[in-house]
Design a protein around this motif. Structure first.
Motif, PDB file in Angstrom:
ATOM      1  N   VAL A 116       6.333  10.869  -1.486  1.00  0.00           N
ATOM      2  CA  VAL A 116       6.673   9.579  -0.890  1.00  0.00           C
ATOM      3  C   VAL A 116       6.093   8.496  -1.789  1.00  0.00           C
ATOM      4  CG1 VAL A 116       6.312   8.018   1.064  1.00  0.00           C
ATOM      5  CG2 VAL A 116       6.668  10.454   1.486  1.00  0.00           C
ATOM      6  N   LYS A 117       6.898   7.475  -2.061  1.00  0.00           N
ATOM      7  CA  LYS A 117       6.405   6.336  -2.823  1.00  0.00           C
ATOM      8  C   LYS A 117       6.796   5.045  -2.124  1.00  0.00           C
ATOM      9  CE  LYS A 117       6.146   8.419  -7.408  1.00  0.00           C
ATOM     10  NZ  LYS A 117       6.573   8.333  -8.829  1.00  0.00           N
ATOM     11  N   ILE A 118       5.833   4.150  -2.003  1.00  0.00           N
ATOM     12  CA  ILE A 118       6.054   2.843  -1.393  1.00  0.00           C
ATOM     13  C   ILE A 118       5.846   1.796  -2.467  1.00  0.00           C
ATOM     14  CG2 ILE A 118       5.314   1.247   0.413  1.00  0.00           C
ATOM     15  CD1 ILE A 118       4.136   3.769   1.843  1.00  0.00           C
TER      16      ILE A 118
ATOM     17  N   SER B 292      -9.858  -7.783   7.742  1.00  0.00           N
ATOM     18  CA  SER B 292      -9.370  -6.705   6.888  1.00  0.00           C
ATOM     19  C   SER B 292      -8.016  -7.016   6.262  1.00  0.00           C
ATOM     20  CB  SER B 292      -9.277  -5.394   7.676  1.00  0.00           C
ATOM     21  OG  SER B 292      -8.378  -5.524   8.766  1.00  0.00           O
ATOM     22  N   CYS B 293      -7.198  -7.789   6.970  1.00  0.00           N
ATOM     23  CA  CYS B 293      -5.853  -8.103   6.470  1.00  0.00           C
ATOM     24  C   CYS B 293      -5.727  -9.531   5.960  1.00  0.00           C
ATOM     25  CB  CYS B 293      -4.811  -7.861   7.566  1.00  0.00           C
ATOM     26  SG  CYS B 293      -4.758  -6.162   8.149  1.00  0.00           S
ATOM     27  N   GLU B 294      -6.810 -10.294   6.080  1.00  0.00           N
ATOM     28  CA  GLU B 294      -6.842 -11.678   5.604  1.00  0.00           C
ATOM     29  C   GLU B 294      -5.717 -12.516   6.216  1.00  0.00           C
ATOM     30  OE1 GLU B 294      -6.809 -11.523   1.366  1.00  0.00           O
ATOM     31  OE2 GLU B 294      -8.822 -10.670   1.215  1.00  0.00           O
TER      32      GLU B 294
ATOM     33  N   LYS C 234      -3.557   0.456  -1.119  1.00  0.00           N
ATOM     34  CA  LYS C 234      -2.610  -0.359  -1.883  1.00  0.00           C
ATOM     35  C   LYS C 234      -1.180  -0.113  -1.418  1.00  0.00           C
ATOM     36  CE  LYS C 234      -1.452  -1.671  -6.626  1.00  0.00           C
ATOM     37  NZ  LYS C 234      -1.733  -1.396  -8.076  1.00  0.00           N
ATOM     38  N   ALA C 235      -0.859   1.152  -1.129  1.00  0.00           N
ATOM     39  CA  ALA C 235       0.504   1.505  -0.713  1.00  0.00           C
ATOM     40  C   ALA C 235       0.864   0.884   0.629  1.00  0.00           C
ATOM     41  CB  ALA C 235       0.644   3.018  -0.643  1.00  0.00           C
ATOM     42  N   LEU C 236      -0.117   0.838   1.538  1.00  0.00           N
ATOM     43  CA  LEU C 236       0.156   0.366   2.892  1.00  0.00           C
ATOM     44  C   LEU C 236      -0.143  -1.116   3.089  1.00  0.00           C
ATOM     45  CD1 LEU C 236      -1.166   3.343   5.060  1.00  0.00           C
ATOM     46  CD2 LEU C 236       1.073   3.020   4.008  1.00  0.00           C
ATOM     47  N   LYS C 237      -0.533  -1.778   2.031  1.00  0.00           N
ATOM     48  CA  LYS C 237      -0.884  -3.201   2.141  1.00  0.00           C
ATOM     49  C   LYS C 237       0.259  -4.026   2.710  1.00  0.00           C
ATOM     50  CE  LYS C 237      -2.596  -7.121  -0.545  1.00  0.00           C
ATOM     51  NZ  LYS C 237      -3.013  -7.608  -1.897  1.00  0.00           N
TER      52      LYS C 237
END
Length: 212
Positions: A58-60, A100-102, A71-74
């Protein structure tokens, strides 16, 4: 945006995903349907890097969530079908998410109001003590407040009353340019909001059609 290649996942001898190949493009609104046990939730959890596949990848946005999950789920906002039994108060959750998510807590409050959930009146309540509908609204508000490019929902309207479902549909209709992936048994509710339907059965993709 999301590229799934030859993905197979087994639990013991049981095959949960059988050589899945899917590509979710920017701006697509995709609905995944199928009977219980077809592999829908396993697929979603694999995208989120919660399961290690037996084969495939799987690549995001080109990033493997197993190698660099943060980084992938940012740029992914996910709302599960069954909210976790979090013991934090809503105030503590808002503080955690904003740091955490700014993101601004004002954004969470704005989307909560849009969903007709009174966040300020419930800030001191533990999350796990809220009703199913209140939990769902709060998590959806957080997801939209993050302003991610990819939205993922597992049965997003399951705990919502009819009015709240209509409000959620309005949010989705206004999410132009965002990629959205849904699991839902309520196909009729998604009419006019999706442009792709993927059907799974016995761990395989058996249908993948564009919706006009």
């Amino acid at each position: 945006m999301i590229e799934i290649t030859n993905l197979t996942k087994k639990f013991g001898e049981q095959i949960a995903l059988d050589d899945i190949n899917l590509h979710f493009k920017k701006g697509e609104k995709s609905l995944i349907i199928g009977q219980n046990g077809a592999g829908k939730s396993t697929l979603m959890k694999s995208i989120l890097g919660e399961y290690l596949p037996n084969t495939g990848s799987v690549k995001i946005n080109g990033i493997n969530p197993l190698k660099d999950r943060k980084k992938a789920l940012k740029n992914i906002a996910f709302v599960p079908q069954t909210p976790p039994p979090i013991k934090l108060t809503l105030s503590e959750m808002v503080e955690f998410v904003t740091k955490s998510c700014e993101i601004s807590p004002t954004k969470i409050d704005e989307f909560s109001k849009f969903l007709e959930f009174n966040l300020k009146a419930n800030l001191n309540k533990p999350f796990f003590k809220l009703s199913g509908g209140m939990k769902q609204k709060f998590l959806i508000a957080i997801a939209y407040a993050r302003d991610c490019s990819i939205l993922m929902f597992d049965e997003p309207t399951a705990n919502l009353d009819p009015k709240a479902r209509e409000i959620f549909k309005e949010l989705l209709a206004n999410s132009q340019g965002k990629t959205a992936v849904f699991i839902s048994h309520r196909v009729s509710e998604m009419g006019g909001l999706i442009n792709r339907v993927i059907e799974m059965d016995l761990a395989k993709v058996v249908k993948d059609e564009k919706v006009v």
